[in-house]
Design a protein around this motif. Structure first.
Motif, PDB file in Angstrom:
ATOM      1  N   GLY A 135      62.648 -57.626  63.321  1.00 20.02           N
ATOM      2  CA  GLY A 135      62.477 -59.045  63.598  1.00 20.02           C
ATOM      3  C   GLY A 135      61.434 -59.700  62.719  1.00 20.02           C
ATOM      4  N   ILE A 136      61.163 -59.126  61.564  1.00 23.26           N
ATOM      5  CA  ILE A 136      60.250 -59.769  60.613  1.00 23.26           C
ATOM      6  C   ILE A 136      60.914 -61.013  60.031  1.00 23.26           C
ATOM      7  N   VAL A 137      62.171 -60.876  59.653  1.00 21.09           N
ATOM      8  CA  VAL A 137      62.925 -62.040  59.191  1.00 21.09           C
ATOM      9  C   VAL A 137      63.514 -62.747  60.408  1.00 21.09           C
ATOM     10  N   LEU A 138      63.395 -64.060  60.413  1.00 22.62           N
ATOM     11  CA  LEU A 138      63.876 -64.880  61.525  1.00 22.62           C
ATOM     12  C   LEU A 138      64.597 -66.105  60.972  1.00 22.62           C
ATOM     13  N   PRO A 139      65.463 -66.720  61.735  1.00 20.37           N
ATOM     14  CA  PRO A 139      66.120 -67.940  61.268  1.00 20.37           C
ATOM     15  C   PRO A 139      65.105 -69.003  60.869  1.00 20.37           C
ATOM     16  N   GLY A 140      65.365 -69.641  59.741  1.00 16.98           N
ATOM     17  CA  GLY A 140      64.521 -70.744  59.310  1.00 16.98           C
ATOM     18  C   GLY A 140      63.283 -70.377  58.536  1.00 16.98           C
ATOM     19  N   VAL A 141      62.920 -69.104  58.452  1.00 20.79           N
ATOM     20  CA  VAL A 141      61.718 -68.740  57.704  1.00 20.79           C
ATOM     21  C   VAL A 141      62.029 -68.650  56.220  1.00 20.79           C
ATOM     22  N   THR A 142      60.979 -68.717  55.424  1.00 22.67           N
ATOM     23  CA  THR A 142      61.069 -68.370  54.009  1.00 22.67           C
ATOM     24  C   THR A 142      60.461 -66.982  53.845  1.00 22.67           C
ATOM     25  N   LEU A 143      61.133 -66.125  53.108  1.00 20.39           N
ATOM     26  CA  LEU A 143      60.706 -64.740  52.944  1.00 20.39           C
ATOM     27  C   LEU A 143      60.950 -64.326  51.507  1.00 20.39           C
ATOM     28  N   VAL A 144      59.944 -63.682  50.915  1.00 26.21           N
ATOM     29  CA  VAL A 144      60.071 -63.224  49.531  1.00 26.21           C
ATOM     30  C   VAL A 144      59.678 -61.753  49.431  1.00 26.21           C
ATOM     31  N   CYS A 145      60.221 -61.117  48.409  1.00 27.64           N
ATOM     32  CA  CYS A 145      59.921 -59.702  48.151  1.00 27.64           C
ATOM     33  C   CYS A 145      60.220 -59.437  46.684  1.00 27.64           C
ATOM     34  N   GLY A 154      69.214 -63.482  54.183  1.00 19.71           N
ATOM     35  CA  GLY A 154      69.795 -64.771  54.498  1.00 19.71           C
ATOM     36  C   GLY A 154      70.875 -64.673  55.552  1.00 19.71           C
ATOM     37  N   ALA A 155      71.319 -63.458  55.827  1.00 18.29           N
ATOM     38  CA  ALA A 155      72.329 -63.229  56.859  1.00 18.29           C
ATOM     39  C   ALA A 155      71.866 -63.686  58.234  1.00 18.29           C
ATOM     40  N   LEU A 156      70.551 -63.790  58.447  1.00 14.92           N
ATOM     41  CA  LEU A 156      70.010 -64.223  59.730  1.00 14.92           C
ATOM     42  C   LEU A 156      69.570 -65.683  59.708  1.00 14.92           C
ATOM     43  N   GLY A 157      70.012 -66.420  58.701  1.00 16.35           N
ATOM     44  CA  GLY A 157      69.670 -67.832  58.635  1.00 16.35           C
ATOM     45  C   GLY A 157      68.320 -68.116  58.031  1.00 16.35           C
ATOM     46  N   ALA A 158      67.787 -67.181  57.243  1.00 12.41           N
ATOM     47  CA  ALA A 158      66.510 -67.378  56.560  1.00 12.41           C
ATOM     48  C   ALA A 158      66.755 -67.742  55.104  1.00 12.41           C
ATOM     49  N   LEU A 159      65.770 -68.354  54.474  1.00 17.32           N
ATOM     50  CA  LEU A 159      65.788 -68.573  53.033  1.00 17.32           C
ATOM     51  C   LEU A 159      64.971 -67.446  52.416  1.00 17.32           C
ATOM     52  N   ALA A 160      65.654 -66.435  51.899  1.00 20.36           N
ATOM     53  CA  ALA A 160      65.003 -65.220  51.412  1.00 20.36           C
ATOM     54  C   ALA A 160      65.439 -64.971  49.976  1.00 20.36           C
ATOM     55  N   TRP A 161      64.476 -64.708  49.102  1.00 18.05           N
ATOM     56  CA  TRP A 161      64.844 -64.501  47.700  1.00 18.05           C
ATOM     57  C   TRP A 161      63.883 -63.527  47.023  1.00 18.05           C
ATOM     58  N   GLY A 162      64.354 -62.928  45.945  1.00 15.35           N
ATOM     59  CA  GLY A 162      63.571 -61.960  45.201  1.00 15.35           C
ATOM     60  C   GLY A 162      62.648 -62.630  44.202  1.00 15.35           C
ATOM     61  N   ILE A 163      61.485 -62.005  43.981  1.00  8.59           N
ATOM     62  CA  ILE A 163      60.475 -62.543  43.072  1.00  8.59           C
ATOM     63  C   ILE A 163      59.902 -61.400  42.239  1.00  8.59           C
ATOM     64  N   ALA A 229      83.074 -64.198  62.399  1.00 12.02           N
ATOM     65  CA  ALA A 229      83.583 -63.016  63.093  1.00 12.02           C
ATOM     66  C   ALA A 229      82.802 -61.757  62.737  1.00 12.02           C
ATOM     67  N   LEU A 230      82.072 -61.770  61.616  1.00 11.44           N
ATOM     68  CA  LEU A 230      81.309 -60.599  61.200  1.00 11.44           C
ATOM     69  C   LEU A 230      80.110 -60.386  62.116  1.00 11.44           C
ATOM     70  N   ASP A 231      79.783 -59.125  62.396  1.00 14.17           N
ATOM     71  CA  ASP A 231      78.541 -58.856  63.116  1.00 14.17           C
ATOM     72  C   ASP A 231      77.372 -59.010  62.154  1.00 14.17           C
ATOM     73  N   VAL A 232      76.160 -58.931  62.678  1.00 12.42           N
ATOM     74  CA  VAL A 232      74.978 -59.198  61.865  1.00 12.42           C
ATOM     75  C   VAL A 232      74.855 -58.202  60.712  1.00 12.42           C
ATOM     76  N   GLU A 233      75.131 -56.939  60.960  1.00  9.69           N
ATOM     77  CA  GLU A 233      74.988 -55.945  59.899  1.00  9.69           C
ATOM     78  C   GLU A 233      76.004 -56.159  58.787  1.00  9.69           C
ATOM     79  N   VAL A 258      73.347 -63.617  66.079  1.00 10.89           N
ATOM     80  CA  VAL A 258      72.023 -63.438  65.482  1.00 10.89           C
ATOM     81  C   VAL A 258      70.940 -63.506  66.550  1.00 10.89           C
ATOM     82  N   PHE A 259      71.049 -64.469  67.458  1.00 10.63           N
ATOM     83  CA  PHE A 259      70.029 -64.618  68.494  1.00 10.63           C
ATOM     84  C   PHE A 259      69.978 -63.379  69.385  1.00 10.63           C
TER      85      PHE A 259
END
Length: 485
Positions: A135-145, A154-163, A229-233, A258-259
């Motif tokens: 649960g580190i990534v959550l809907p609506g967060v920005t996450l970088v790695c 992004g599958a959980l509704g986050a804006l996540a991108w590589g840096i 129809a897809l599950d989260v994974e 997702v919730f």
């Protein structure tokens, strides 16, 4: 842990209520701190993930400059890239500098007060696997790695991108990044995937249709009945390969699946904060009248199990198909790339993919190493044995996945079939741990890249779903898993 993004203020919620905004535009607006020019903004960064291959570089550079980490409770470190995956492992690796990466990252993270998922930790694993499961990534967060497959989340509704490492330093020190705003793309897939067709097959199908540069410069939103129809994974698998599509990132609107997946996870909100977060998350979707710079539509019933024939993820065909003639791919593959791929893979046009002999099989990576992937592969392997001479390896994506698989007896199925059963890590996705398949061996793999020498010296890699990898290991040649269930 204080969360600065999952709970929206009234102003931010009002922004999301505006008509005509895409999901990406809503998250961008929530996190935009300042405009730099017409196309670039300073964004708030909510989460930073690090791994040992680049983590020590960023952390030591910050320390040497005398800069503190602004929000240490929002930064997380895992050991995944260069770690050995053999049972009984230690800090030792087959990478000449691997041990130094591990120990230096551990020391620097401890000095900075960061949470570390170390070797031996029950939460250790590949960053893009453990972040959702914790649960580190959550809907609506920005996450970088500092990893190109950060888009998975992004599958959980986050804006996540590589840096890169330098950007990671800036994000750690300021919780901000200067970001050029990507263009928007929506890929709508309606209908239903047929039995035996997976999210991995869908990802390879889209690459086959649109090409490895098809998403360049765009944030891709996946939508449509086949996506919901897809599950989260499965969504994580699809978003994972957005980087192979050339995209800035990918995203899927969060929903009840997702919730339910996130509720009770360690770093997810709880109690009253959960209810407040849930109310805000339900606003995270593109408006009906939102417009995208580019739109594509596909029918899920057109998708079959896929396998790659070349040295780019875009070079794929249905598993029942053949190596294409140049004319069939000339709009996407230059002649030189086509000829080089055939020569490298030692293939000829019109060669059927089914029945092509293999030397090895690999199930793992941030694409396909979650518990659902292992369950599906085990269903194919159960009661069967890997063909003689085949090197078959399974590497769970996290220690939690490995433990769950063992509770379900999946490890016994893999072992009895003739697979090696490993500790979690990136492993031979790109042999970062120093281990590889042999010179010019032909391998079928559940990973995301089939580049030249990606899994070993001139190793020839065919990408496919975990089921296809399992079926092919049993047959000793590329096989259609639908014929084995």
């Amino acid at each position: 842990m204080e969360d600065r993004a999952c709970l929206l203020t009234g102003v931010e919620a009002a922004r999301q209520a505006q008509a005509g905004l895409t999901l990406f535009e809503k998250i961008w607006a929530m996190h935009r701190l300042a405009g730099i020019d017409a196309t670039t903004a300073l964004l708030l960064v909510d989460r930073v993930l690090l791994h040992e291959r680049t983590g020590a570089v960023a952390l030591k550079s910050l320390a040497a400059a005398g800069r503190a980490i602004l929000a240490p409770d929002q930064a997380f470190v895992t050991m995944d890239h260069v770690v050995d995956t053999l049972p009984g492992r230690s800090d030792a690796t087959r990478v000449p500098t691997g041990t130094a990466f591990i120990t230096a990252t551990r020391e620097a993270a401890a000095q900075a007060g960061l949470t570390v998922f170390d070797l031996g930790d029950l939460d250790q694993g590949i960053g893009h696997v453990i972040s959702p499961e914790l649960g580190i990534v959550l809907p609506g967060v920005t996450l970088v790695c500092p990893d190109s497959h950060t888009c998975s989340q992004g599958a959980l509704g986050a804006l996540a991108w590589g840096i890169g490492s330098t950007a990671a330093e800036h994000a750690l020190a300021t919780s901000t990044l200067r970001v050029k705003r990507p263009r928007t793309m929506r890929v709508t897939v309606d209908g239903a995937l047929a039995d035996g067709v997976t999210a991995k097959d869908l990802a390879l199908y889209l690459l086959h249709r649109l090409g490895a540069a098809g998403g360049a410069g765009h944030i891709v939103e996946y939508a449509g009945s086949a996506i919901t129809a897809l599950d989260v994974e499965a969504r994580l698998t699809l978003c994972n390969m957005a980087t192979e599509f050339g995209a800035f990132s990918a995203i899927i609107a969060p929903d009840d699946k997702v919730f339910a997946y996130l509720k009770g996870r360690r770093y997810a909100p709880a109690g009253a904060e959960w209810e407040a977060a849930l109310a805000s998350w339900k606003l995270l979707r593109s408006d009906d009248d939102a417009s995208f710079d580019v739109e594509y539509r596909f029918d899920a019933t057109d998708v079959a199990p896929m396998v790659t024939w070349g040295v780019s993820p875009q070079q794929g065909v249905p598993i029942s198909g053949r190596v294409p003639q140049f004319a069939a791919v000339s709009e996407r593959d230059p002649r030189e790339l086509y000829d080089r791929a055939l020569a490298y893979m030692d293939l000829m046009p019109d060669r059927p993919m089914i029945g092509l002999s293999i030397d090895g099989a690999f199930i793992g990576s941030c694409t396909n190493s979650r518990i659902s992937d292992l369950r599906r592969a085990a269903a194919v392997l159960k009661g069967r044995t890997v063909a003689p001479g085949i090197i078959a390896i399974c590497v769970p994506g996290s220690t939690q996945v490995r433990a769950q698989a063992q509770r379900e007896g999946l490890d016994r199925i893999f072992l009895e079939a003739g697979f090696e059963w490993r500790e979690s890590g990136c492993s031979m996705c790109f042999f970062a741990g120093g281990e590889s398949f042999g010179h010019r061996q032909r391998v079928i793999s559940s990973t995301n890249r089939n580049f030249e020498s990606r899994q070993g010296p001139e190793t020839r890699t065919h990408l496919a779903s975990p089921e296809t990898v399992a079926a092919s290991a049993i047959m000793g040649a590329i096989a259609d898993p639908r014929s084995m269930v």
